[in-house]
Design a protein around this motif. Structure first.
Motif, mmCIF file in Angstrom:
data_model
loop_
_atom_site.group_PDB
_atom_site.id
_atom_site.type_symbol
_atom_site.label_atom_id
_atom_site.label_comp_id
_atom_site.label_asym_id
_atom_site.label_seq_id
_atom_site.Cartn_x
_atom_site.Cartn_y
_atom_site.Cartn_z
ATOM 1 N N LYS A 797 0.823 -1.207 0.000
ATOM 2 C CA LYS A 797 0.000 0.000 0.000
ATOM 3 C C LYS A 797 0.858 1.259 0.000
ATOM 4 O O LYS A 797 0.465 2.302 -0.542
ATOM 5 C CB LYS A 797 -0.910 0.000 1.233
ATOM 6 C CG LYS A 797 -2.054 -1.013 1.168
ATOM 7 C CD LYS A 797 -3.093 -0.578 0.143
ATOM 8 C CE LYS A 797 -4.305 -1.481 0.145
ATOM 9 N NZ LYS A 797 -5.315 -1.015 -0.838
ATOM 10 N N LEU A 798 2.064 1.128 0.610
ATOM 11 C CA LEU A 798 2.968 2.273 0.650
ATOM 12 C C LEU A 798 3.815 2.383 -0.613
ATOM 13 O O LEU A 798 4.641 3.271 -0.738
ATOM 14 C CB LEU A 798 3.880 2.174 1.877
ATOM 15 C CG LEU A 798 3.163 2.307 3.242
ATOM 16 C CD1 LEU A 798 4.110 1.960 4.380
ATOM 17 C CD2 LEU A 798 2.615 3.726 3.429
ATOM 18 N N GLY A 799 3.639 1.439 -1.536
ATOM 19 C CA GLY A 799 4.341 1.509 -2.815
ATOM 20 C C GLY A 799 5.695 0.861 -2.834
ATOM 21 O O GLY A 799 6.408 0.908 -3.845
ATOM 22 N N ASP A 800 6.115 0.208 -1.741
ATOM 23 C CA ASP A 800 7.422 -0.472 -1.710
ATOM 24 C C ASP A 800 7.196 -1.922 -2.137
ATOM 25 O O ASP A 800 7.066 -2.838 -1.315
ATOM 26 C CB ASP A 800 8.008 -0.403 -0.308
ATOM 27 C CG ASP A 800 9.490 -0.798 -0.279
ATOM 28 O OD1 ASP A 800 9.915 -1.541 -1.197
ATOM 29 O OD2 ASP A 800 10.208 -0.393 0.656
ATOM 30 N N ILE A 801 7.186 -2.156 -3.459
ATOM 31 C CA ILE A 801 6.819 -3.460 -4.005
ATOM 32 C C ILE A 801 7.868 -4.526 -3.672
ATOM 33 O O ILE A 801 7.523 -5.684 -3.407
ATOM 34 C CB ILE A 801 6.628 -3.371 -5.538
ATOM 35 C CG1 ILE A 801 5.598 -2.275 -5.883
ATOM 36 C CG2 ILE A 801 6.198 -4.718 -6.110
ATOM 37 C CD1 ILE A 801 4.243 -2.482 -5.251
ATOM 38 N N ASP A 802 9.148 -4.143 -3.647
ATOM 39 C CA ASP A 802 10.199 -5.121 -3.354
ATOM 40 C C ASP A 802 10.054 -5.705 -1.951
ATOM 41 O O ASP A 802 10.131 -6.930 -1.742
ATOM 42 C CB ASP A 802 11.578 -4.477 -3.499
ATOM 43 C CG ASP A 802 11.919 -4.190 -4.960
ATOM 44 O OD1 ASP A 802 11.312 -4.850 -5.841
ATOM 45 O OD2 ASP A 802 12.771 -3.322 -5.216
#
Length: 922
Positions: A797-802
């Motif tokens: 949700k925070l955009g840190d896909i890794d």
């Protein structure tokens, strides 16, 4: 006639007594008395006994106060017995010649009864058995005679019989094999022997060798292989085996060495020193039987000559004379059976004094290692004697042997073969031979050898070994000590002896030394040889001891499983089922609020348990325990309808507070699993009402945790946080164990739900990380898949896909270690989305397929909502990617709007309508 010196009245009295005793003896009137004339009763049939097997003349009969008759009878019996014995012996020899074994045995035992010291009849009987190849019976006859002669007369069997027995033993040990011998490995050992042999032959420094090996490990095969493959031209080779029947015959082995040395070298006995000739005429009569010496000793000289010192001095003189001419390679197998006087001389004098001219290669059993090493310790310290221990083959060796003999390259059968034989060469080769010939026989020579060793154990060792065979894995010496009422230290001393003799081995498991049988087949063999009633009784005693002395208040799965196993084999069905229910309940109905760790319990396990309960008369409480167990199992495996029926039955009819608590608690878990907000609240309140009647702070704290979760789902966040804190305070002040630690971690996880519901994902991360830290530090896996999934969702949700992918992957791998459907669907759904966005379509399709299948089983509202959302995101992008569409059409066949409507309705129920924004933005 019988009492000529007595008065008429006294003689008549004695006569009446004699007639009375005869009447009692035969239970008939033997005599008639007419007009004072005594005669034999003509009505009684008289049979003349001419069969020597039917007993002695007038056996058991006597006449009171008549010594003349007794003297007459003894003289008559002596002559009659000699005639009987001679005739009986002729019958015995005739029966042997006619191969009439039944009659021969009758005669043999009758002869032994008359004269138990007749060595001739034993020799004849041994020859009869020998011709029939019944070697064990030959040896048994010799041992019986040897014991009787020693115990009664303190003498030994004659030399001819001794040598005959030795030849039979040699024949048994070196009987030609049915097929060519296969020899594998032992390169290091063979290399050492060859090295020392070459040094010895070339006059260089060398060491003699003692090989030690457990039974069946191939010490004899190694000696024979070396001797058969080595060319010995320079030295005199003497090779023989010691046998147990000769162990108590003093100087027997030295006698054999000297005899073989004189024979091998063709030495003229007249060339020996006079002292040696005198001594050897007594020690080796078979060599000197035709030698007449022309010197004489007085009795005093003879007594002094045969003192131990003089004997050893003369023996040394003999070896000095012989070994200055010849170099000797002495090979002795089974040195453990060497008589002590010979062993002492070999170790103290022969080896050290004549080491330049002598190379010894000895072999002995491993269990006799300490006793033998005592004699050779000085030689070992001086590096004049090398000790080599031969062990079992390794797994790699077994694999290579299978490949050599049967051309099997797969490791599975070799691993199985190694486990069953422990790599013992003899046992291994027997099993392989059976495999090669498709022989299913279990009559292994190896087991017979071990059984022979068992017979030599003392009574206590046999008892401990028998009871040990009842343990299917590691042996619990505390239990054995308890049931035979023996001090633990004494029990361990017995086990030390059994380890030294090769029956038991020590293994390190979990940093502890544990005991188990050296060979599983041998354990089974010892176990099966005991009568069933004895085995059942011992199983019962072991189970009772565990129940009464070892379980205590804490749950020990290993001990409990062991107890259940023993109760079952003891036939104590009710106790077996009672504890089986308790153990199953510990696993299924545990304090963990997530449906995990059910691997040992399966549907077939539950069905089998139900069948066993129906077939036995059990208490009503045990039946309620089963309904409770079955209900909990079905809820945790997401078969809700039948599970609810079983739990509601317990609630309706059972009065046990603990059972009711478990039932209500699993109704709460059911509500949590499917996220049923209304029932979650009702069931938590019902549980709290029950705890008013049955107070328990920890159980109350657990229900408060669930009540707080219910409050969150109803958006009562402030009250939920207060209740969670109250629950946390109780657990933090309680005794730390896996249950309290797990609940504390779960509470921190729940504390993050308020921020998650509000979309403040950054604030959730510390709570999830705290939950993971608590579980990791406590070594607890409960809940970790869910906590990692929540952490992965927050980072996504925070955009840190890794990072999101990292934590989703950890969660997914943990799901394979434990049986936990909760969060599994959502984890796979997110991984499907991440892989799709990375254009890894095939991997994405696999994850999404798994997520859909799991969601059908779990039916959790929260997870279903996000699954529908992810399907919508994938569906929307598929429309622009035809290659991906082909892959996904089979698993998400409906159109985009179908999944959109499902996502909208489920998010609305969760009050999370904002989650739809991601779909609309795409």
């Amino acid at each position: 006639m019988f009492w000529p010196d007595l008065e008429h009245i006294s003689a008549n009295k004695n006569l009446r007594n004699a007639i009375y005793h005869l009447k009692n003896l035969f239970d008939k009137d033997i005599f008639t008395n007419e007009n004072g004339i005594l005669a034999i009763n003509p009505t009684i049939p008289v049979i003349i006994n001419d069969d020597p097997l039917r007993g002695n003349i007038l056996q058991g009969f006597f006449i009171k106060n008549c010594p003349d008759f007794e003297i007459f009878l003894e003289d008559y019996k002596r002559g009659h017995s000699l005639a009987i014995y001679t005739g009986l012996k002729e019958d015995f020899i005739q029966s042997l010649d006619q191969s009439n074994q039944e009659k021969a045995l009758k005669c043999f035992f009758a002869l032994k009864k008359i004269n138990p010291y007749d060595e001739d009849i034993v020799r004849l009987m041994m020859r009869f058995y020998h011709k029939r190849n019944e070697i064990e019976k030959c040896i048994s006859l010799y041992k019986d005679l040897e014991r009787v002669l020693h115990d009664d007369l303190s003498v030994e069997p004659n030399l001819e019989l001794k040598n005959y027995c030795r030849n039979i033993l040699l024949e048994k040990k070196y009987r030609p094999p049915k097929s060519a011998k296969y020899f594998y490995g032992r390169k290091n050992e063979l290399g050492k022997i060859q090295n020392f042999y070459l040094n010895f032959s070339n006059g260089l420094r060398h060491s003699s060798i003692i090989l030690f090996a457990p039974i069946g490990c191939g010490k004899t095969a190694l000696l024979n292989h070396y001797l058969n493959t080595t060319i010995n031209k320079e030295n005199i080779l003497i090779h023989f085996t010691c046998f147990e029947v000769e162990k108590n015959t003093q100087l027997r082995i030295l006698e054999l060495i000297m005899y073989k040395l004189v024979s091998a070298t063709g030495t003229n006995i007249n060339s020996l020193p006079e002292n040696c000739r005198y001594l050897l005429s007594h020690v080796l009569p078979q060599i000197f039987n035709n030698f007449v010496y022309d010197f004489h000793f007085s009795e005093a000289d003879t007594s002094q000559f045969f003192s131990q010192y003089k004997i050893e001095e003369t023996l040394s003189e003999f070896f000095q004379f012989m070994l200055q001419k010849y170099k000797l390679f002495l090979v002795i197998d089974d040195l453990q059976f060497c008589d002590l006087s010979s062993l002492s001389f070999i170790a103290r004098i022969l080896c050290p004094v004549f080491k330049e001219r002598l190379l010894c290669l000895f072999a002995a059993r491993e269990e006799n290692h300490k006793d033998i090493i005592r004699y050779f310790k000085n030689l070992i310290m001086e590096n004049d004697m090398e000790v080599i221990h031969i062990g079992n083959f390794s797994k790699e060796d077994v694999s290579n042997i299978l490949q050599d003999i049967l051309d099997i390259k797969d490791h599975s059968p070799s691993d199985s073969l190694y486990d069953s034989t422990n790599g013992n060469p003899l046992f291994l080769m027997e099993v392989i031979q059976n495999m090669r010939s498709n022989n299913t026989s279990q009559n292994y020579k190896f087991l017979t050898l071990l059984e022979e060793k068992v017979e030599k154990l003392d009574a206590l060792e046999k008892t401990v070994l028998s009871i040990s065979s009842l343990f299917f894995d590691f042996i619990n010496y505390d239990i054995i000590s308890g049931i035979i009422n023996l001090d633990v230290i004494k029990t361990l001393e017995v086990f030390e002896s059994l380890v030294n003799q090769g029956f038991i081995k020590e293994e390190i498991s979990a940093n502890k030394i544990k005991l188990k049988f050296s060979h599983e087949k041998f354990r089974e063999y010892i176990y099966q040889k005991q009568p069933l009633v004895k085995r059942m009784s011992l199983h019962g005693k072991i189970a009772d001891y565990i129940a009464d002395h070892m379980l205590g208040d804490t749950f020990n799965s290993y001990l409990t499983d062991s107890m259940i196993y023993h109760y079952k084999l003891a036939g104590h069905n009710v106790k077996y089922l009672e504890y089986k229910l308790k153990v199953s309940g510990q696993i299924v109905c545990s304090g963990n609020d997530l449906p995990e760790l059910l691997t040992p319990i399966t549907q077939s396990y539950i069905e089998e348990l139900e069948r066993e309960i129906n077939e036995n008369t059990v208490t009503p409480q045990m039946k309620f325990e089963f309904y409770l167990l079955k209900g909990c199992f079905l809820i945790r495996t997401c078969r809700y309808r039948e599970g609810l029926d079983n739990l509601n039955y317990v609630i309706k009819y059972d009065s046990d507070y603990y059972h009711l608590w478990i039932a209500y608690r699993h109704l709460v878990l059911y509500s949590v699993q499917i996220l049923d907000k209304q029932n979650m609240r009702e069931h938590t309140l019902s549980s709290l009402r029950l705890l008013r009647k049955w107070p328990d702070e920890l159980k109350k704290a657990e229900i408060l945790k669930f009540f707080a979760l219910s409050e969150m789902h109803n958006l009562h966040f402030e009250n939920a946080q207060k209740v969670l804190q109250r629950s946390l305070d109780i657990f933090q002040h309680a005794k730390s164990n896996s249950n309290t630690v797990n609940n504390i971690a779960c509470i921190y996880n729940y504390m993050g739900y308020e921020a998650r519901h509000k979309g403040e994902y950054e604030k959730t991360i510390p709570y999830y990380e705290k939950a993971i830290e608590i579980c990791s530090n406590g070594g607890i896996i409960y809940g970790l898949p869910l906590y990692y999934m929540n952490l992965g969702q927050a980072f996504y949700k925070l955009g840190d896909i890794d990072k999101a992918k990292k934590y989703f992957t950890i969660s997914n791998s943990l799901h394979y270690k434990i049986d936990n459907p909760l969060s599994k669907s959502l984890t796979n759904a997110y991984l499907a989305l991440i892989c799709f966005q990375a254009e890894e379509y095939r991997q994405s399709e696999e994850y999404l397929s798994q997520a859909i299948e799991i969601s059908k089983v779990l039916d959790n509202l929260y997870e279903n909502a996000y699954l529908y959302k992810i399907i919508c995101l994938i569906k929307h992008q598929i429309e622009r990617n035809k290659s991906a569409q082909v892959l996904f059409d089979s698993i998400i066949p409906e159109n985009y709007n179908y999944y959109l409507i499902l996502a909208q309705s489920t998010f609305k129920q969760l009050h999370l309508e904002r989650e739809m924004e991601d779909i609309f933005r795409s």
